[in-house]
Design an enzyme around this catalytic site. Sequence first.
Site: not given
Length: 353
Positions: A49-50, A143, A183, A191
């Site tokens: 919710e935040l 992956k 990525n 990273v």
Amino acid sequence: MARFAPTTLDLDGKVILVTGGTGSFGRRFIETVLTRFKPRKLIVYSRDELKQHEMQIDLAEKFPAETLRCMRFFLGDVRDRERLQLAVRGVDILIHAAALKQVPAAEYNPSECIHTNIMGAENVVWACLSNRVQQVVALSTDKACNPVNLYGATKLASDKTFVAANNLSGDIGTRFSVVRYGNVVGSRGSVAPLFQRLIAKGVTELPITDDRMTRFWITLNQGVDFVLSSLERMRGGEIFVPKIPSMKMTDLAEAMAPGVKTRIIGIRPGEKLHEMMISVDDARTTVDLGDRYAIEPAFVEYTREAYAETHPLVAEGFSYASDTNDEWLSGPGLLELLDDKGPLGAPRRRATD
């Protein structure tokens, strides 16, 4: 940066739901759709919710109130099939981005990753079939190809679930496809933001897991465009893989902090030296579509034109891995990617367009 931008896709008047919509991809996807189209409803489905509250504030700073009238925020978890089925009522298009993605966390907490990534995928399939959703695109990861860690294994199971779901749709007609890429520059867990934080602190060396390591790289904007263009092209059952560049992690560190030393810290649990998006075994059913590959489903029990009827299969023995890739990023090329915070694409259409 708009190399995968769709050309004929029209989402005006559509009801679109994004699972995991408060994540890095979801937020950029929502902003892009608000910028380019006029959906009837644009639904964020997530469990925090935040993050939803913060996202609403952020959107209100970027878009006028009239543009945001289509926004809906549903609290819910993909583990909860009943809640998901309620949220998906009336939805035309679903983008499944919800997942547990941190490799070390998945190795330490396998059951949590299995419940979200595998059982959650099955819940999405049933919710979409029950509500006659037209199109579903699920986000995967490099992956998932020849996985060596639990996260990759769960995403492979998820990919198989969505591909096979086309055989369950029957006269419902729902079509399911998968997008798989590497990525994402600037996303949480990448990273690059870690290096940026360390550089800002004035560190004298950057941590590298292994100096041989390579990765595929794509920006958030490119990832969103790739999903939208795959939505435009999908026939059901294929796994779309973009043609994107690779880079050595040592080159990444040198590009971001020239002259700063690197320190080898060792590969983390479940981590590969190099990533792969298409294996030699996948290649037997992989088609070259120009700017991307499509891994065709192994079997098809529904009417569908095969891409191989109009496009070439890849060569025998082909594989698509980050260390044998034909396209590599230079230092300036990476810095350009890191700077890719916008624009989000074509300006929003006027009512008179």
